[in-house]
Design an enzyme around this catalytic site. Structure first.
Site, short mmCIF file in Angstrom:
data_model
loop_
_atom_site.label_atom_id
_atom_site.label_comp_id
_atom_site.label_asym_id
_atom_site.label_seq_id
_atom_site.Cartn_x
_atom_site.Cartn_y
_atom_site.Cartn_z
N HIS A 73 11.32 -25.62 -53.21
CA HIS A 73 11.37 -24.91 -51.62
C HIS A 73 12.42 -26.57 -51.51
O HIS A 73 12.48 -28.05 -51.23
CB HIS A 73 11.20 -25.22 -50.49
CG HIS A 73 10.67 -23.59 -50.39
ND1 HIS A 73 9.51 -23.23 -48.85
CD2 HIS A 73 10.18 -22.19 -50.93
CE1 HIS A 73 9.80 -21.65 -48.90
NE2 HIS A 73 9.88 -21.75 -50.11
N TYR A 201 8.69 -24.24 -38.65
CA TYR A 201 7.87 -25.22 -37.56
C TYR A 201 8.43 -25.08 -37.07
O TYR A 201 9.90 -26.33 -36.85
CB TYR A 201 8.16 -26.83 -38.82
CG TYR A 201 6.90 -27.34 -39.43
CD1 TYR A 201 8.01 -26.42 -41.19
CD2 TYR A 201 5.29 -28.23 -39.89
CE1 TYR A 201 7.13 -27.18 -42.22
CE2 TYR A 201 4.40 -27.82 -40.81
CZ TYR A 201 5.55 -27.64 -41.81
OH TYR A 201 5.00 -27.46 -43.19
N PRO A 293 -3.39 -30.79 -40.03
CA PRO A 293 -1.61 -29.99 -41.08
C PRO A 293 -0.73 -29.83 -40.66
O PRO A 293 0.33 -29.32 -42.02
CB PRO A 293 -3.12 -28.88 -41.06
CG PRO A 293 -3.27 -27.95 -40.07
CD PRO A 293 -3.77 -29.31 -39.26
N LYS A 297 -0.14 -32.72 -45.99
CA LYS A 297 -0.33 -34.07 -46.99
C LYS A 297 -1.50 -34.13 -47.22
O LYS A 297 -1.89 -34.71 -48.54
CB LYS A 297 -0.23 -35.26 -45.24
CG LYS A 297 0.98 -35.14 -46.08
CD LYS A 297 1.79 -35.84 -46.84
CE LYS A 297 3.33 -35.93 -46.83
NZ LYS A 297 4.39 -34.80 -47.18
N TYR A 388 8.28 -36.05 -45.85
CA TYR A 388 7.65 -34.90 -46.60
C TYR A 388 7.45 -34.02 -47.84
O TYR A 388 6.60 -33.23 -48.36
CB TYR A 388 8.86 -33.64 -45.39
CG TYR A 388 8.26 -31.98 -45.21
CD1 TYR A 388 7.21 -32.03 -44.69
CD2 TYR A 388 8.15 -31.21 -46.57
CE1 TYR A 388 6.90 -30.70 -44.77
CE2 TYR A 388 7.78 -30.33 -46.72
CZ TYR A 388 7.03 -29.71 -45.88
OH TYR A 388 6.28 -28.50 -45.84
P1 FAD Z 1 -12.39 -29.79 -49.83
O1 FAD Z 1 -11.43 -29.00 -50.42
O2 FAD Z 1 -12.96 -29.82 -48.25
O3 FAD Z 1 -14.16 -29.37 -50.92
C1 FAD Z 1 -15.38 -30.12 -51.46
C2 FAD Z 1 -16.22 -29.49 -51.40
O4 FAD Z 1 -17.45 -30.37 -51.95
C3 FAD Z 1 -15.96 -28.40 -51.11
O5 FAD Z 1 -16.93 -27.38 -51.89
C4 FAD Z 1 -18.12 -28.66 -50.56
O6 FAD Z 1 -18.41 -27.04 -50.33
C5 FAD Z 1 -18.41 -29.11 -51.68
N1 FAD Z 1 -19.96 -29.50 -50.98
C6 FAD Z 1 -19.24 -30.29 -49.27
N2 FAD Z 1 -20.69 -30.89 -49.39
C7 FAD Z 1 -21.66 -30.80 -50.50
C8 FAD Z 1 -22.77 -31.34 -50.79
N3 FAD Z 1 -23.91 -31.97 -50.35
N4 FAD Z 1 -23.06 -31.67 -52.14
C9 FAD Z 1 -22.51 -30.80 -53.06
N5 FAD Z 1 -20.94 -30.52 -52.66
C10 FAD Z 1 -20.37 -30.09 -51.78
N6 FAD Z 1 -3.42 -29.40 -47.15
C11 FAD Z 1 -1.25 -30.16 -47.99
O7 FAD Z 1 -1.45 -30.97 -48.72
N7 FAD Z 1 -0.71 -28.86 -47.30
C12 FAD Z 1 -0.64 -28.44 -46.68
O8 FAD Z 1 -0.23 -27.38 -46.56
C13 FAD Z 1 -2.53 -28.07 -46.12
N8 FAD Z 1 -2.33 -27.27 -45.55
C14 FAD Z 1 -4.38 -26.44 -44.69
C15 FAD Z 1 -4.26 -25.85 -43.93
C16 FAD Z 1 -5.34 -25.95 -43.56
C17 FAD Z 1 -5.35 -24.83 -42.22
C18 FAD Z 1 -6.37 -26.78 -44.02
C19 FAD Z 1 -7.72 -26.49 -42.69
C20 FAD Z 1 -6.31 -27.68 -44.89
C21 FAD Z 1 -4.66 -27.75 -45.26
N9 FAD Z 1 -4.42 -28.85 -45.80
C22 FAD Z 1 -3.04 -28.74 -46.39
C23 FAD Z 1 -5.98 -29.97 -46.04
C24 FAD Z 1 -6.23 -29.67 -47.48
O9 FAD Z 1 -6.92 -28.13 -47.72
C25 FAD Z 1 -7.41 -30.47 -48.24
O10 FAD Z 1 -6.80 -31.83 -47.29
C26 FAD Z 1 -8.15 -30.04 -49.18
O11 FAD Z 1 -9.24 -28.97 -48.89
C27 FAD Z 1 -9.42 -31.65 -50.08
O12 FAD Z 1 -9.51 -31.31 -50.74
P2 FAD Z 1 -11.15 -32.34 -51.16
O13 FAD Z 1 -11.61 -31.41 -52.41
O14 FAD Z 1 -10.76 -33.68 -51.22
O15 FAD Z 1 -11.65 -31.26 -50.37
C1 PHB Z 2 0.21 -23.39 -45.59
O1 PHB Z 2 0.77 -22.30 -46.07
O2 PHB Z 2 -1.08 -22.99 -45.65
C2 PHB Z 2 0.96 -24.33 -45.15
C3 PHB Z 2 1.67 -24.71 -44.97
C4 PHB Z 2 2.46 -26.20 -44.28
C5 PHB Z 2 1.95 -26.97 -43.64
C6 PHB Z 2 0.48 -26.74 -43.79
C7 PHB Z 2 -0.20 -25.43 -43.90
O3 PHB Z 2 2.33 -28.39 -42.78
#
Ligand code: FAD
Ligand code: PHB
Length: 393
Positions: A73, A201, A293, A297, A388
């Site tokens: 995009h 957005y 979100p 980021k 962004y």
């Molecule tokens: P997580 O994905 O939370 O992974 C952590 C893992 O650790 C999980 O699998 C969990 O089960 C495991 N765990 C927890 N506790 C324990 C334990 N005690 N022992 C062993 N394992 C454990 N980010 C973007 O960059 N762009 C976006 O467009 C965006 N949109 C989003 C939209 C929504 C609705 C949401 C909720 C989030 C969004 N994010 C976005 C954020 C992004 O999804 C998270 O920042 C990302 O998942 C972080 O990854 P992580 O591996 O650090 O944590």
């Molecule tokens: C998504 O597609 O889930 C999404 C895209 C942009 C955002 C947050 C979530 O800022």
């Protein structure tokens, strides 16, 4: 008792990616995860990847599918009171973003780890970190009623916001910065071709709405909602009617009432813990910070933390001089935090400008003024675009 070089707690995108990068550098890891592999693989979350994130995924050797299936995009749209304004990301910064679901990134990483034959233990309980301040930390966990112990050089806490790693650090060693927003996001995934070509957005009188996508046949959309709302209260009919109202234009109006294949509510929060290291424990991703979100980021920050941690650990193992090896580790937390705070600022700013906040008429007029300025000023648009697409790694 088992020995490995790095125990990675949490097999989300941060943990899996770290495992992949370290393995390619000849560093052994054991990955332990609380949930099942199926659960981790099916969680619907982020969708937008910065070019720097794509580069790290390429370095890890997991970008083949992303390169063929990811949607590039070159712009995003900001909607306000029925008008839409395009922010020309590519024109303003020379860079584009890639729309490719976190679910797909996770699947690619899981496949790559399975191919390497690197160990991942799913569905572990009672994960406990021991002796993290000293040179020989240990991790214990239970699997099927049996307690296991692993001795290691380092622990990577990649276990998300609710994980055990951050909680294992004494409170007195951490500073916490937090802001909780008075609303959440209701997200819907549906199998219809997106009627929009770029993400929208939209700020409206009724609150924020986001039109996103996952593929040429799948949309992902969000509505700002009350923290008291439950997904069951939002029928598909109600969701799409409200979505069209908030979009207030032809793209919104053309959205059919599509049956949702997933519907969930996420609270919005800004959170940073400093430092991201305690002794031999390193925090990465959501374990150390959360962004609302709106700036897309969270996943991108998890990837940049992991890249810095990979560099620090690789530097440590390559260095034969003990002092220099320790120095390779020292840079990790400050390097991450510089980037994290910039993403926190941007995500807070996007959230502030696009959502409806309770109360204050003064703030609401400032919000309107800020968006009008954004639409009129190329400099303001360049600032948004630069953040962004992501600051350089
Ligand atoms: P997580 O994905 O939370 O992974 C952590 C893992 O650790 C999980 O699998 C969990 O089960 C495991 N765990 C927890 N506790 C324990 C334990 N005690 N022992 C062993 N394992 C454990 N980010 C973007 O960059 N762009 C976006 O467009 C965006 N949109 C989003 C939209 C929504 C609705 C949401 C909720 C989030 C969004 N994010 C976005 C954020 C992004 O999804 C998270 O920042 C990302 O998942 C972080 O990854 P992580 O591996 O650090 O944590
Ligand atoms: C998504 O597609 O889930 C999404 C895209 C942009 C955002 C947050 C979530 O800022």
């Amino acid at each position: 008792m088992v020995r490995t070089q790095v125990v990675i707690v949490g097999a989300g995108p941060a943990g899996l990616l770290l495992g992949q990068l370290l393995h390619k550098a000849g560093i052994d890891t054991l990955l332990i995860e609380r949930r099942s592999a199926e659960y981790v693989a099916s969680r619907i979350r982020a969708g937008v990847l910065e070019p720097g994130t794509v580069e790290v995924l390429e370095l890890a050797g997991v970008a083949n599918r992303l390169q063929t299936e990811g949607l590039v995009h070159e712009g995003v749209e900001i909607g306000f009171r029925g008008h839409r304004h395009r922010i020309a990301l590519k024109e303003l910064t020379g860079k584009s973003v890639t729309v490719y679901g976190q679910t797909e990134v996770t699947r690619d990483l899981m496949d790559a780890r399975a191919e390497l034959g690197a160990p991942t233990v799913y569905e572990v309980d009672d994960v406990t970190l021991h002796d993290i301040a000293g040179p020989a930390p240990r991790v214990t966990y239970r699997l099927g009623g049996v307690t296991h112990e692993v001795v290691c050089d380092f622990i990577a806490g990649c276990d998300g916001f609710h994980g055990v790693s951050r909680r294992s650090i004494p409170d007195s060693a951490l500073s916490v910065y937090e802001k909780v927003y008075p609303f959440g996001w209701l997200g819907v995934l549906a199998d219809v071709p997106p009627p929009w070509t770029e993400l929208i957005y939209a700020a409206s009188e009724q609150g924020f709405a986001l039109a996103s996508m996952r593929s040429p046949t799948r949309v992902r959309c969000y509505l700002q909602c009350s923290l008291d709302d439950r997904p069951e209260q939002w029928s598909d009919e109600r969701f799409w009617t409200e979505f069209r109202r908030r979009m207030g234009d032809d793209a919104g109006a053309r959205t059919p009432v599509a049956p949702s294949i997933e519907k969930s509510i996420a609270p919005l929060r800004s959170y940073v813990v400093e430092p991201m290291r305690f002794g031999r424990l390193f925090l990465a991703g959501d374990a150390a910070h959360i962004v609302p979100p709106t700036g897309a980021k969270g996943l991108n920050l998890a990837v940049s933390d992991v890249f810095y941690l990979y560099e620090a650990l690789r530097g440590f193992y390559r260095e034969s001089d003990g002092d220099l090896a320790e120095r390779a580790l020292d840079g990790y937390s400050p390097r991450c935090l510089r980037r994290i705070w910039r993403a926190e600022r941007f995500s807070w700013w996007m959230t502030r400008q696009l959502h409806r906040f309770p109360g204050d008429a003064f703030d609401s007029r400032l919000q309107q003024t800020e968006l009008e300025y954004l639409f009129e000023s190329r400099a303001a648009q360049a600032g948004l675009a630069e953040n962004y697409v992501g600051l350089p790694l």
